[in-house]
Write a protein that holds these residues in place. Sequence first.
Motif, PDB file in Angstrom:
ATOM      1  N   ALA C  44       0.833  -1.206   0.000  1.00 53.66           N
ATOM      2  CA  ALA C  44       0.000   0.000   0.000  1.00 53.66           C
ATOM      3  C   ALA C  44       0.865   1.253   0.000  1.00 53.66           C
ATOM      4  O   ALA C  44       0.533   2.241  -0.664  1.00 53.66           O
ATOM      5  N   GLU C  69     -12.012  -1.710  -3.221  1.00 54.82           N
ATOM      6  CA  GLU C  69     -12.994  -1.877  -2.150  1.00 54.82           C
ATOM      7  C   GLU C  69     -13.535  -3.297  -2.101  1.00 54.82           C
ATOM      8  O   GLU C  69     -13.832  -3.813  -1.031  1.00 54.82           O
ATOM      9  N   ILE C  72     -11.074  -5.639  -0.217  1.00 52.02           N
ATOM     10  CA  ILE C  72     -11.122  -5.649   1.245  1.00 52.02           C
ATOM     11  C   ILE C  72     -11.866  -6.887   1.726  1.00 52.02           C
ATOM     12  O   ILE C  72     -11.398  -7.633   2.576  1.00 52.02           O
ATOM     13  N   VAL C 125      -7.385  -2.020   2.454  1.00 49.42           N
ATOM     14  CA  VAL C 125      -7.896  -1.040   3.426  1.00 49.42           C
ATOM     15  C   VAL C 125      -7.010   0.198   3.429  1.00 49.42           C
ATOM     16  O   VAL C 125      -7.505   1.337   3.417  1.00 49.42           O
ATOM     17  N   MET C 126      -5.676   0.004   3.422  1.00 55.43           N
ATOM     18  CA  MET C 126      -4.777   1.165   3.464  1.00 55.43           C
ATOM     19  C   MET C 126      -4.958   2.036   2.223  1.00 55.43           C
ATOM     20  O   MET C 126      -4.986   3.269   2.314  1.00 55.43           O
ATOM     21  N   THR C 128      -7.635   2.216   0.329  1.00 58.54           N
ATOM     22  CA  THR C 128      -8.962   2.843   0.404  1.00 58.54           C
ATOM     23  C   THR C 128      -8.940   4.051   1.333  1.00 58.54           C
ATOM     24  O   THR C 128      -9.507   5.102   1.013  1.00 58.54           O
ATOM     25  N   ILE C 129      -8.262   3.902   2.487  1.00 64.25           N
ATOM     26  CA  ILE C 129      -8.179   5.018   3.429  1.00 64.25           C
ATOM     27  C   ILE C 129      -7.453   6.188   2.768  1.00 64.25           C
ATOM     28  O   ILE C 129      -7.855   7.340   2.881  1.00 64.25           O
ATOM     29  N   PHE C 130      -6.391   5.879   2.041  1.00 61.47           N
ATOM     30  CA  PHE C 130      -5.644   6.928   1.326  1.00 61.47           C
ATOM     31  C   PHE C 130      -6.559   7.671   0.360  1.00 61.47           C
ATOM     32  O   PHE C 130      -6.602   8.902   0.358  1.00 61.47           O
ATOM     33  N   PHE C 133      -9.078   9.943   2.217  1.00 61.28           N
ATOM     34  CA  PHE C 133      -8.546  11.204   2.743  1.00 61.28           C
ATOM     35  C   PHE C 133      -8.108  12.133   1.624  1.00 61.28           C
ATOM     36  O   PHE C 133      -8.371  13.335   1.664  1.00 61.28           O
TER      37      PHE C 133
END
Lengths: 134, 207, 140
Positions: C44, C69, C72, C125-126, C128-130, C133
Amino acid sequence: MSHEMNTVLGLYNYWIVIFLMMTGFYVVIAKGNLVKKIIGLNLFQISVFLLYLSMGKINGGTTPIYPDKSFFADLQDQSSTMPVYSHPLPSVLILTAIVVGIATTALALALIVRIHEAYGTIEEDEILLQDQEA
Amino acid sequence: MADSNAAQLIVILLLALLGATAITIARMRQLWAAVMLTGVFSFLGAGWMLILDAPDVAFTEAAVGAGISTFLMLATLGLTSREAKPPAAFKPAPLVVVIVTGCALVYGTLDMPYYGDPDGHIHAYPDPSYIVKTNGDNGDPNDSEGEIKLPNVVTAILASYRGYDTFGETTVILTAGVGVILLLRRERRTTEQPEPPSADADRGGPA
Amino acid sequence: MNHYAILRIVTKLLIPYILLFGLYVQFHGDFGPGGGFQAGVIFAAGIILYGLVFGIGAARRVAPASIVERLIAVGLLIYAATGIAGMLKGGNFLEYGVLAHDAGHGQHWGILIVELGVGITVAAVMITIFFAFAGRERTE
């Protein structure tokens, strides 16, 4: 060496880690800025990781990765000795804790972004003031 | 007491740097700089983890602490504000709480085994031979009493002995990921929402 | 960051190696230091670096959000499916010994597949979080 001196030399790593933990704890409870609180939690978290890992360390130890056959051939030639391993269990626990920690930190930061959109500030006291006025 | 004088010197140096970084972070109001220093703190921590014979943890911490979490915090600062408000007045209560907690913890360590002590409880129970038992491969090709037969004991414990636990941890990560998506992603809704509801109300708009 | 030539070129040089190291850590994790959690974050980090330097749009083209997504859930399902496969073969949930003709091989397969599932979930997940944000705009 005296008993006190031994105690200091044997436990200094825990004391410094506790100092780091308490610095993080202080930031969490004393600072009003929400991002600063998350930074403090991060410090606290990393210090706990270090506390666990430093308990697993053994003198003259090495990484818990078992050697392959060629090593045992050497061992039978008396040219080397069986290694001592540091404890693998703290590594296992902390490994999962780090990744879970970053996932939950991300969740907290996402909440902070939404709080800023709703209140226009990330200072705890201003948020509480707005809540009281509403 | 520890491995060698050089290793001990490096540990003391790393711990001193960790302490200095932590104090600087605590005193700093420039959030941007505090976030960068948190990355430094993680990286120093990862350095010590390597000395503590945990390379798996060390490079996870380096990638997570110095990489991903620094980015996430900077992104949050970009979306909110860059500077913390100056403190109103010094309040002694948090400091007292922290000092009392710290003293209690230090008192607790007095009974703990010394750093790197091979006689410590953690190294005596379970019987250290479990490492050999995990692998079983002690050079004899006919010997097959090992349970997992993998060289990396950390991976063997993580995925096999503690398989349920790891399954749960993965679920937590999934849940956190879903939570972030729910909180932050609303691209589709923002394109629809600016429409005033009054025009749609007569035609029975979407609930 | 398009006008920083050095940053762009060094990033281009580094990213293949970061991704390759991620894969190495993933699949060599049974023998050396490594495993799914480590590999996921390293992989990631490679994609995030790409997104930071070349822009979020370029990163979205490399790792489309719709696929990431889904991944995940796919990772966790791989993990759960390994456990259920053990049950179907006559063992307990997450008992790998029954997956192959002998217990040692079964453990190898089980751990490899389970770690792959963990790696996919963590990386997805990492990333997607990136995206979540980086894709959000500041509101006042």
